[in-house]
Design a protein around this motif. Structure first.
Motif, short mmCIF file in Angstrom:
data_model
loop_
_atom_site.label_atom_id
_atom_site.label_comp_id
_atom_site.label_asym_id
_atom_site.label_seq_id
_atom_site.Cartn_x
_atom_site.Cartn_y
_atom_site.Cartn_z
N THR A 10 18.04 14.14 44.41
CA THR A 10 19.02 14.83 45.25
C THR A 10 19.64 13.86 46.25
N PRO A 11 20.97 13.77 46.32
CA PRO A 11 21.60 12.84 47.27
C PRO A 11 21.43 13.33 48.70
N ARG A 12 21.07 12.39 49.58
CA ARG A 12 20.91 12.70 51.00
C ARG A 12 21.53 11.58 51.81
N LEU A 13 22.39 11.95 52.73
CA LEU A 13 23.01 10.95 53.58
C LEU A 13 22.11 10.56 54.73
N ARG A 14 21.34 11.52 55.25
CA ARG A 14 20.52 11.20 56.41
C ARG A 14 19.34 10.35 55.99
N GLY A 15 18.85 9.54 56.92
CA GLY A 15 17.70 8.69 56.62
C GLY A 15 16.43 9.50 56.58
N ARG A 16 15.47 9.02 55.84
CA ARG A 16 14.18 9.69 55.75
C ARG A 16 13.20 9.00 56.68
N GLU A 17 12.62 9.79 57.57
CA GLU A 17 11.62 9.20 58.45
C GLU A 17 10.37 8.89 57.65
N THR A 18 9.64 7.93 58.12
CA THR A 18 8.42 7.56 57.44
C THR A 18 7.26 7.60 58.41
N ARG A 19 6.11 7.96 57.91
CA ARG A 19 4.91 7.95 58.73
C ARG A 19 4.22 6.60 58.67
N ALA A 20 4.83 5.65 58.01
CA ALA A 20 4.26 4.32 58.01
C ALA A 20 4.25 3.80 59.43
N ARG A 21 3.31 2.98 59.73
CA ARG A 21 3.17 2.44 61.07
C ARG A 21 4.48 1.79 61.50
N ASN A 48 25.46 6.91 45.79
CA ASN A 48 26.47 7.31 44.80
C ASN A 48 25.86 7.61 43.44
N GLU A 49 24.79 6.90 43.07
CA GLU A 49 24.11 7.22 41.82
C GLU A 49 23.53 8.62 41.86
N CYS A 50 22.93 9.00 43.00
CA CYS A 50 22.40 10.36 43.14
C CYS A 50 23.51 11.39 43.07
N ALA A 105 6.91 21.39 40.13
CA ALA A 105 7.32 20.23 39.34
C ALA A 105 8.74 19.81 39.70
N SER A 106 9.60 20.80 39.97
CA SER A 106 10.99 20.48 40.31
C SER A 106 11.10 19.74 41.63
N THR A 107 10.15 19.94 42.55
CA THR A 107 10.22 19.23 43.82
C THR A 107 10.14 17.72 43.62
N ILE A 108 9.45 17.30 42.56
CA ILE A 108 9.41 15.87 42.24
C ILE A 108 10.82 15.38 41.90
N PHE A 109 11.52 16.12 41.04
CA PHE A 109 12.89 15.75 40.69
C PHE A 109 13.81 15.86 41.90
N HIS A 110 13.63 16.92 42.66
CA HIS A 110 14.49 17.16 43.82
C HIS A 110 14.37 15.99 44.81
N ALA A 111 13.14 15.54 45.04
CA ALA A 111 12.94 14.43 45.98
C ALA A 111 13.49 13.13 45.44
N THR A 112 13.50 12.98 44.11
CA THR A 112 13.93 11.71 43.51
C THR A 112 15.43 11.62 43.36
N HIS A 170 36.84 13.12 39.72
CA HIS A 170 37.64 14.13 40.40
C HIS A 170 36.78 14.97 41.35
N ARG A 171 35.58 15.36 40.92
CA ARG A 171 34.73 16.23 41.72
C ARG A 171 34.07 15.51 42.88
N THR A 172 33.76 14.23 42.71
CA THR A 172 33.01 13.50 43.74
C THR A 172 33.91 12.72 44.68
N GLY A 173 35.12 12.43 44.26
CA GLY A 173 35.98 11.60 45.08
C GLY A 173 35.74 10.11 44.91
N LEU A 174 34.85 9.75 44.00
CA LEU A 174 34.62 8.33 43.70
C LEU A 174 35.75 7.81 42.81
#
Length: 824
Positions: free
Chosen positions: A808-819, A425-427, A799-806, A446-450
């Motif tokens: 941008t709201p995403r509902l789906r989970g992010r896979e990780t390459r961590a073991r 919700n913060e995103c 540079a914007s990709t840094i902001f976009h990744a930080t 009004h715009r978000t429905g929160l």
């Protein structure tokens, strides 16, 4: 079993015949067959249990196995906890690559027919312990040292196979997000390996699939138990030995030989053909390991014998192996674990590497499969015919701790975690504010429905952390005055770097998209890769230094790098970019991480430009669009369904072949041609010259020539205008394919070669094509607009990709390459 025969059910005649035979033969399979046959008649579990005299749990278990695995689920199933043999490497592979939570010990045990205690014991031996800060341990004989293990190479010839592993004592940091290799890649490797092995034997057979060398047999890397002789780079010790012997040393035993000094089944006559084959194999393997030591000086290398048909215990003439120039480059030798086959061990090592290191991507192992296929298609009678695969040196940065510390000293832009967004919700609130510019809390709700309460709480938190700032109050006709909020630009900054064959561009932007400072530096395509990385790093440092106090130490989020495609995002590698052949397979991302103690991410230039367009464009780019990037080549960045679309390999948007297909430009085999029109800085001046425009003498290469033609076209020169228009028409035909495929109604044009002089030509021609020719042209009007970004679109976008990744709201989970080590 009941004499009642099943009705039609869902059983084919073939399956019904097999099950009836099992029922008639008796034994363990009779009960299983009876359960399925009676279930096919429509009987309930209770009735089947009564007729067969077994428990309802037994009936349910076999029905479930039949449903999930068919007849294979009934046949040859070892009893849980009492397997005939246990392949530890197979357990490790299943654990590491299992999706979701199915890698837990109990889940793997059920899948493989083992006991939970057996699987848990194997995980402890390999130190695959979930939720604990320990690194895996590979129990080769002797065990591989170090806390970090990499697959660095594979050697295969007609006699032996050797896996080259690399280790270092310091474990890697937690892996970044990405996609691990899957079962499809491992299956492809298996097929390629089978083909390679079959090509070396007239009968098509490969090496035995039993336990590795050292288990009752001798090998090129170790004598069998009790034999006491040593071989290879020295032959490794017998099973159970605790130390490995380095290349070029001798053990003091009476009979020893250097690496590759395998034995033969032929007479001891040095002129025998068998002896000659072994000698050639020895020399080839010794040269391969020496090459590996030179290429990977920052890792300790270990040669693990997978199989070896060159040795039968008879000493062979010793051959000298060149010593590595550094102690850390010494190659030691090992056996595979005693409870694994060579094939499952190879799979386990690949799984361990790929899940521990984001740079060990699918592309790395697809390259290995391609190398094996080339070997299989070659001439097996050629003694020089070998697989000598060595991966690129992606690990150079791992041993450069002191260099990293030195580069970071005196700089405060180390990247921070202070901007920690606690919820989706913060995103959502930040995205709503960003798109609107300034907006009140009530409008956000009004715009978000929160709810109003949720928005007020989130806004207060973001205000306290300095991400938002309040504007002047707005007087209302009634009620309490409203106070709008907006993003605080100085709350965060990012550095973007664009890699181009002729020019490097670096830019610092703030959270609001404002450019703080920008710098450029010329570069040539034949620059040495090491010097090139230094230039990129120096440009980044100079740009950050120029930004100075404008970049707060607690607000610098990281660095985005945009490079021409194709790129391997997972491994941070530039793969043969256009006009940059000297930098092919360059692990740029991980080399840059040596110079910057902050998050560094890589993106294809056209994708980065689309991310920047979305971030800077705010509400004007709040819908799906395609960004046509006119650079050294034409690429496409896609923004679809509320996010950047990258594709499986993060190389979505390769545009040139789409244009070639649309124009029917293919060779006799059907392969799309490389269109000159999709390289504007080269094709436009050539077409203009052919049209009669007198070339302008320049010293700035193709870029200067392109700009000169653009100025001439803007001034009304017919030849120049025709050249630009012809290129625009070709690009428009490719854009037409995008419109028909994606059904979007917005195309954005930008990039360094979309200049003011030629903008109108491109906009007019592409707009005409995408609106007059599509099949669904009556249902939509496609807008073609110039980018809101400057000529440095890719750098700003990076540079914007840094902001976009930080943010941008995403509902789906992010896979990780961590073991992936699920709890057991």
């Amino acid at each position: 079993m009941s004499d009642t025969r099943p009705g039609d059910g869902t059983l084919s005649p073939e399956l019904r015949a097999v099950l009836r035979r099992w029922a008639d033969e008796g034994g363990a399979l009779a009960t299983r067959a009876g359960v399925v046959l009676l279930a096919a008649e429509g009987l309930r579990d209770a009735e089947i249990s009564r007729r067969l005299g077994v428990s309802r749990q037994t009936v349910g278990s076999w029905r479930q196995r039949w449903t999930s695995a068919g007849i294979d689920g009934l046949e040859h199933r070892p009893r849980t906890g009492r397997p005939a043999t246990v392949d530890e490497a197979e357990v490790v592979t299943r654990t590491l690559l299992a999706p979701g939570g199915s890698g837990a010990s109990r889940a793997v045990a059920r899948e493989l027919g083992l006991s939970h205690a057996t699987v848990a014991g194997i995980r402890r031996r390999w130190r695959l312990v979930p939720d604990e800060p320990v690194s895996p341990s590979v129990p080769t004989r002797p065990p591989l040292p170090g806390a970090d293990v990499w697959v660095m190479g594979l050697y295969v010839d007609g006699l032996r196979g050797v896996l080259l592993a690399g280790t270092r004592l310091v474990p890697s940091p937690p892996a970044t997000s990405g996609t691990v290799i899957g079962a499809d890649v491992l299956a492809g490797l298996d097929r390629s390996l089978d083909a390679a092995l079959a090509s070396t034997r007239s009968d098509g057979s490969g090496p035995a699939e039993g336990p590795g060398p050292g288990v009752g047999t001798s090998s090129a890397f170790g004598a069998g138990p009790g034999q006491g002789s040593a071989a290879t780079v020295r032959r490794g010790p017998a099973a159970g030995a605790g130390t490995a012997e380095p290349v070029g040393t001798s053990s003091g035993s009476g009979s020893s030989s250097q690496l590759g000094a395998g034995a033969t089944n032929s007479p001891t006559d040095p002129d025998s053909p068998r002896r000659a084959d072994v000698g050639a194999s020895d020399r080839a393997l010794a040269g391969y390991l020496a090459q590996a030591s030179r290429r990977h000086p920052d890792l300790a290398l270990h040669a693990v014998t997978l199989w070896d048909d060159a040795s039968d215990g008879t000493p062979a003439p010793a051959t000298d192996l060149p010593q590595s120039p550094r102690t850390t480059g010494t190659v030691t030798c090992h056996h595979i674990p005693a409870r694994s086959t060579w094939r499952t061990f190879l799979r386990a090592m690949i799984a361990l590497d790929s899940t521990s290191h984001p740079e060990s991507s699918r592309r790395v192992y697809l390259d290995l499969a391609a190398e094996l296929e080339r070997y299989a298609a070659g001439c097996p009678d050629d003694p020089q015919h070998t697989v000598r695969w060595l991966r690129e040196n992606v690990a150079g940065h791992l041993g450069a701790e002191s260099a990293k510390a030195g580069s970071a000293r005196g700089h405060s832009w180390s990247g921070v975690n202070q901007i920690d967004l606690g919820s989706f919700n913060e995103c959502v609130v930040i995205e709503t504010v960003r798109l609107s510019g300034t907006i009140t809390r009530g409008e956000i709700a009004h715009r978000t429905g929160l709810t109003q309460q949720s928005v007020s709480r989130i806004a207060r938190s973001l205000l306290d952390r300095g991400i938002l700032i309040e504007d002047a109050q707005l007087r209302a006709t009634s009620g309490k005055p409203r106070t709008p909020v907006r993003l605080r630009g100085a709350a965060a900054h990012a550095l973007g770097i664009h890699i181009d064959p002729e020019l490097l561009t670096a830019v610092v932007i703030d959270l609001d998209g404002a450019i703080v400072c920008t710098r450029t530096r010329s570069v040539s395509a034949d620059t040495d890769p090491a010097e090139f990385v230094e230039r990129v790093a120096a440009l980044g440092r100079e740009t950050l230094a120029e930004a100075g106090a404008a970049v707060r130490p607690d607000g610098f989020l990281g660095i985005g790098v945009a490079a021409p495609g194709p790129v391997d995002i997972a491994s941070g590698t530039v793969l043969g970019p256009p006009l940059m052949s000297a930098w092919g397979d360059l692990p740029l991302l991980y080399l840059l991480k040596d110079h910057f103690p902050c998050p560094v991410i890589m993106e294809k230039d056209s994708t980065a430009a689309a991310a920047g367009e979305r971030w800077i464009g705010r509400d004007r780019r709040a819908r799906d669009f395609a960004y046509l990037y006119l650079g050294t080549g034409v690429g496409t960045g896609l923004y679809l369904n509320g996010d950047i679309y990258r594709g499986v390999s993060a190389n979505a948007g390769e545009f040139g072949q789409l244009c070639a297909i649309a124009l029917g430009r293919v060779d006799k085999d059907g392969r799309p041609e490389i269109l000159p029109e999709c390289n504007p800085p080269v094709s436009v001046p050539d077409l203009a010259a052919r049209g009669g425009l007198r070339p302008v003498a320049t010293t700035g290469g193709s870029t200067a020539a392109y700009l000169a033609v653009g100025r001439a076209a803007a001034a009304g020169d017919k030849a120049a205008a025709a050249a630009v228009r012809e290129v625009a028409q070709a690009v428009g035909r490719g854009a037409l394919g995008l419109i028909d495929l994606l059904d979007i109604d917005l195309i954005v044009l930008g990039g360094p070669f979309f200049t003011d002089d030629v903008a109108d030509f491109y906009l007019a021609e592409i707009a005409r094509t995408v609106n007059e020719f599509p099949t669904a042209r009556r249902l939509r009007r496609v807008e073609v607009e110039p980018s809101v970004l400057s000529a440095g679109a890719a750098a700003v976008g990076a540079a914007s990709t840094i902001f976009h990744a930080t943010f941008t709201p995403r509902l789906r989970g992010r896979e990780t390459r961590a073991r992936h080590l699920p709890t057991g």
